[in-house]
Scaffold this active site. Structure first.
Site, PDB file in Angstrom:
ATOM      1  N   ASP A 196      -0.028  -3.132  -1.123  1.00  0.00           N
ATOM      2  CA  ASP A 196      -0.938  -2.008  -1.098  1.00  0.00           C
ATOM      3  C   ASP A 196      -0.461  -1.054  -2.197  1.00  0.00           C
ATOM      4  OD1 ASP A 196      -2.852  -0.058  -0.089  1.00  0.00           O
ATOM      5  OD2 ASP A 196      -1.114   0.970   0.749  1.00  0.00           O
ATOM      6  N   ASP A 204      -1.115   2.950  -2.793  1.00  0.00           N
ATOM      7  CA  ASP A 204      -0.590   4.249  -2.347  1.00  0.00           C
ATOM      8  C   ASP A 204       0.254   4.089  -1.094  1.00  0.00           C
ATOM      9  OD1 ASP A 204      -2.535   6.587  -3.787  1.00  0.00           O
ATOM     10  OD2 ASP A 204      -3.375   4.571  -3.664  1.00  0.00           O
TER      11      ASP A 204
END
Length: 226
Positions: free
Chosen positions: A8, A10
């Site tokens: 992922d 952020d």
């Protein structure tokens, strides 16, 4: 054996929260409102601009003023999206190892391409990233497995040998649905009351520096008993 890693963006690969905090605090000041607690904003990063703004401004996304507020936020972020953003401590060493082992790694994010592409470029990761899949590139974003499977296809690896690392339930759900092992990144942007055990991830880490030794062990060939 390990064939690749998906991150992922952020809260997992990059610590982007400080840029969001600076922008929102400036906006609050301009609107005559007191500053919000940085940790309050940080805990909402995974829910995007809507989550951060509605929390900081105590305003419903359905409110008449919200759309203009969000557009102002996105415009400011687009102009300064990597001022304070850095890889989490331990991530640079992990990426160096993956590159040295010729193990492809990619990013699967719910952050739009208009932000994700320049963010990776400005942090020097774009040329090293074997796949970047954003929600505007697929029919169904996370937690649907479509984006994770698309990344594996672009990296030309079997999803069964891929590890999905993320700091949100939807990351773990997407990875599991794609047939991957998963790692819950507990150093990311989790609310204080989040029950990460309910995610049923394969593994979890409290610090990004714990990822490298776990993946190195996973990459070791099975010992022969002949």
């Amino acid at each position: 054996m390990l064939s690749g890693v998906l991150f992922d963006l952020d809260g997992t690969l990059l610590d982007t929260a400080e840029d969001f905090v600076h922008i929102i605090q400036a906006m609050l000041q301009e609107h005559g409102r007191p500053p919000a607690a940085a940790e309050l904003i940080r805990a909402q990063v995974s829910d995007g601009s809507i989550g951060m703004l509605s929390t900081a401004f105590e305003l419903s996304p359905e409110a008449a003023a919200f759309a203009a507020l969000r557009e102002d936020f996105l415009s400011r972020y687009e102009q300064g999206l990597a001022v304070h953003t850095r890889p989490f401590p331990g991530i640079s060493e992990l990426l160096d190892w993956l590159d040295a082992e010729q193990l492809p790694w990619g990013v699967v994010t719910n952050k739009l391409s208009r932000f994700s592409i320049p963010l990776l470029e400005q942090t020097g990761l774009a040329s090293r990233c074997a796949s970047l899949v954003c929600p505007d590139q697929v029919a169904r974003g996370k937690p649907d497995p479509e984006s994770a499977l698309k990344a594996c296809s672009e990296m030309q690896i079997d999803p069964a040998g891929c590890i999905f690392v993320g700091d949100h339930l939807r990351d773990i759900q997407a990875g599991r649905a794609a047939g991957m092992a998963t790692i819950a990144a507990l150093y990311g942007y989790l609310p204080a009351d989040e029950d990460h055990l309910a995610w049923q991830a394969t593994h979890s880490v409290q610090h990004a520096s714990e990822l490298l030794p776990w993946l190195q062990q996973r990459h070791q060939p099975e010992t022969s008993h002949v």
